[in-house]
Design an enzyme around this catalytic site. Structure first.
Site, PDB file in Angstrom:
ATOM      1  N   LYS A  59      37.568  46.150  35.044  1.00 45.84           N
ATOM      2  CA  LYS A  59      37.091  46.230  33.539  1.00 45.84           C
ATOM      3  C   LYS A  59      35.741  47.171  33.640  1.00 45.84           C
ATOM      4  CE  LYS A  59      40.583  44.231  31.448  1.00 45.84           C
ATOM      5  NZ  LYS A  59      41.597  43.791  32.858  1.00 45.84           N
TER       6      LYS A  59
HETATM    7  C1  LIG Z   1      42.813  43.897  33.142  1.00 49.02           C
HETATM    8  C2  LIG Z   1      43.269  43.845  34.641  1.00 49.02           C
HETATM    9  C3  LIG Z   1      44.406  44.248  35.025  1.00 49.02           C
HETATM   10  C4  LIG Z   1      45.450  44.980  34.323  1.00 49.02           C
HETATM   11  O1  LIG Z   1      45.038  46.376  33.742  1.00 49.02           O
HETATM   12  P1  LIG Z   1      45.767  47.029  32.643  1.00 49.02           P
HETATM   13  O2  LIG Z   1      44.710  48.196  32.234  1.00 49.02           O
HETATM   14  O3  LIG Z   1      45.697  46.109  31.380  1.00 49.02           O
HETATM   15  O4  LIG Z   1      47.111  47.312  32.984  1.00 49.02           O
HETATM   16  C5  LIG Z   1      44.687  43.896  36.315  1.00 49.02           C
HETATM   17  N1  LIG Z   1      43.977  43.479  37.142  1.00 49.02           N
HETATM   18  C6  LIG Z   1      42.657  42.907  36.926  1.00 49.02           C
HETATM   19  C7  LIG Z   1      42.040  42.192  37.862  1.00 49.02           C
HETATM   20  C8  LIG Z   1      42.450  43.047  35.405  1.00 49.02           C
HETATM   21  O5  LIG Z   1      41.289  42.410  34.990  1.00 49.02           O
END
Ligand SMILES: *Cc1c(COP(=O)(O)O)cnc(C)c1O
Length: 490
Positions: free
Chosen positions: A112
């Site tokens: 993120k």
């Molecule tokens: C948010 C997240 C995901 C999923 O990503 P998207 O963009 O929502 O598909 C996968 N792994 C981790 C560790 C995340 O924080």
């Protein structure tokens, strides 16, 4: 470049407005009116550049209302010392034809950060350009990783304040401590006596409260969102797909123009959608692999053409992918149908009414040309972590393991890159159990044990976290969320 609504219900806006608004006020999501293209010659020309230069190139294609000085400033503020490696997103080979793209070198150990280290700078510049004198109040409902990444991104940014709501029972110890120890003069972190849905519903109600909005405006505030519905969170994620590809080219693993595959552990469909945009811009991609955990609503959709959220919800060891409504799928369907907002509108009305919808064969076939999908059960996720560690000495987290497992379902041509979305120390208990079979209740003891066993360095985001001072210890009932917002703007 203008931005339009997936539901065809809003005027065209420029990128600064799309980013400042976050979401289309009438419902729907902003997407670029057309996708800019880079040909092989263009790719060759940027292939030797560093992360920041590639970022500037990609941003300039989409932010045509920003000048190059503004874009440089945004990029330089977003990807610097806050990442622990010059590469920003290192690519690691673990097997023949199999590479791991580490997207967790930012401050919070989850991918993120790739977007949320940039979004505040994008938002600040967008506000400047649109010309608002209001303080932006960012509200976030989080089930884990987004909350801390948003807090780190927005803390101490002028003209912006942020409140994060998280479910007391719904986040891990590490995630809770990460949030409750956040510094910054403009941050607030509030636990809710309830689950994630309570948080999300509470935030949605606040966003749609017109009387509250007027009240806030009088006090000089306006609300905005840091969730992946904001185009400003998607755009920064396009960059690392190019960076990873160029890494293979520069190390003579592939010739420029040769196609690769990307496997993406998917929840809200934001990450994989950014990959799709990269391909549409001109990145040579064979297939995207959409990898789900036990909550496999997306992989079922891609395999059957039916999106159906009427099913049990499971709490898994990859909690950031525990999702039944993937908001960014709407953007993908809009692109795949050639911008058919009527179809999108009907499908999403159907989803609201019945919890499901079916796409037509033409749409499904188009999806399957570029995307395959599969899922990993809890056992398979554990097995993958221990198998890859014993074979290669590489330590996967629980989300990345899902992405690696699903690669094996297919025999795809060419090299495959798996997006690694979290550092293993963010989900230590389950990673340790996968390796040793041992269930260690105390997450911080588990961290030391995992470090002792593997000698893999502990990520700075979790190191010493249990000794940091708790700065936010408020917990409230879900019906008190609005009060918190009202009080915070006094
Ligand atoms: C948010 C997240 C995901 C999923 O990503 P998207 O963009 O929502 O598909 C996968 N792994 C981790 C560790 C995340 O924080």
């Amino acid at each position: 470049m203008k931005y339009i609504s997936t539901r065809g219900n809003y005027k065209k806006v420029n990128s600064a407005e799309a980013i400042k608004l976050g979401m289309v006020p009438e419902g729907g999501l902003f997407v670029p009116e057309s996708i800019p293209k880079l040909n092989l010659e263009d790719l060759k020309n940027i292939s030797k550049e560093n992360y920041q230069e590639i970022a500037k190139k990609i941003l300039s294609l989409f932010l045509t209302d920003f000048d190059s000085k503004e874009i440089s400033e945004i990029v330089n503020n977003s990807y610097g010392e806050n990442f622990d490696t010059k590469d920003v997103t290192p690519l690691v080979k673990i097997k023949d034809n199999l590479y791991i793209l580490e997207l967790w070198h930012g401050p919070t150990a989850a991918f993120k950060d790739m977007a949320l280290q940039m979004l505040p700078h994008l938002m600040l510049k967008s506000k400047e350009k649109v010309g608002t004198d209001k303080t932006t109040l960012i509200l976030v409902a989080t089930s884990g990783d987004t909350g801390k990444a948003a807090l780190e991104g927005f803390k101490d940014i002028d003209g912006i304040e942020i409140i994060v709501f998280f479910p007391e029972e719904g986040v891990s110890k590490v995630q809770e401590l990460q949030m409750r120890t956040t510094t910054g003069i403009n941050t607030k972190v509030i636990g809710i006596n309830g689950n994630f849905d309570d948080c999300q519903t509470g935030v949605k109600n606040i966003f749609s409260d017109k009387i509250l909005a007027t009240e806030l405006a009088k006090k000089g505030y306006e609300l905005s969102s840091a969730n992946s519905i904001n185009w400003g969170r998607l755009l920064p994620q396009i960059i690392y797909y190019f960076k990873a590809y160029f890494e293979l080219v520069n190390n003579d693993k592939i010739k420029i123009g040769e196609k690769v595959n990307f496997s993406v552990p998917t929840g809200n469909f934001g990450n994989i959608l950014a990959g799709y945009y990269a391909k549409e811009i001109g990145l040579p991609v064979n297939k995207f692999i959409c990898a789900s955990n036990k909550n496999k609503v997306l992989s079922d959709f891609i395999n059957t053409g039916e999106y159906n959220k009427n099913r049990d919800f499971y709490k898994t060891m990859s909690p950031s992918m525990d999702i039944l409504i993937s908001s960014n799928l709407e953007r993908f369907l809009f692109e795949i149908t050639g911008h058919n907002s009527e179809k999108i509108d009907n499908w999403y009305k159907e989803l609201n009414k019945t919890g499901k919808f079916n796409v037509d064969d033409e749409t499904k076939n188009k999806i399957n040309k570029i995307m395959v999908a599969g899922f990993a059960s809890e056992d398979e996720t554990e097995e993958t972590i221990s198998k890859i560690y014993s074979e290669t000495n590489y330590l996967l987290d629980t989300h990345t393991a899902v992405g690696v497992k699903v690669v094996n379902n297919y025999n795809l041509d060419g090299k495959t890159i798996v997006d690694s979305t979290a550092n293993p120390y963010k989900f230590t208990g389950n990673v340790l159990k996968a390796l040793t079979g041992e269930s260690e209740k105390d997450e911080f003891v588990a961290i030391d044990k995992l470090n002792e066993k593997t000698k893999v360095e502990i990520h700075r985001a979790v190191k010493g976290l249990d000794k940091k001072e708790i700065l936010h210890n408020e917990t409230i009932r879900k019906d008190e969320m609005k009060d918190v917002v009202v009080k915070s703007v006094k």
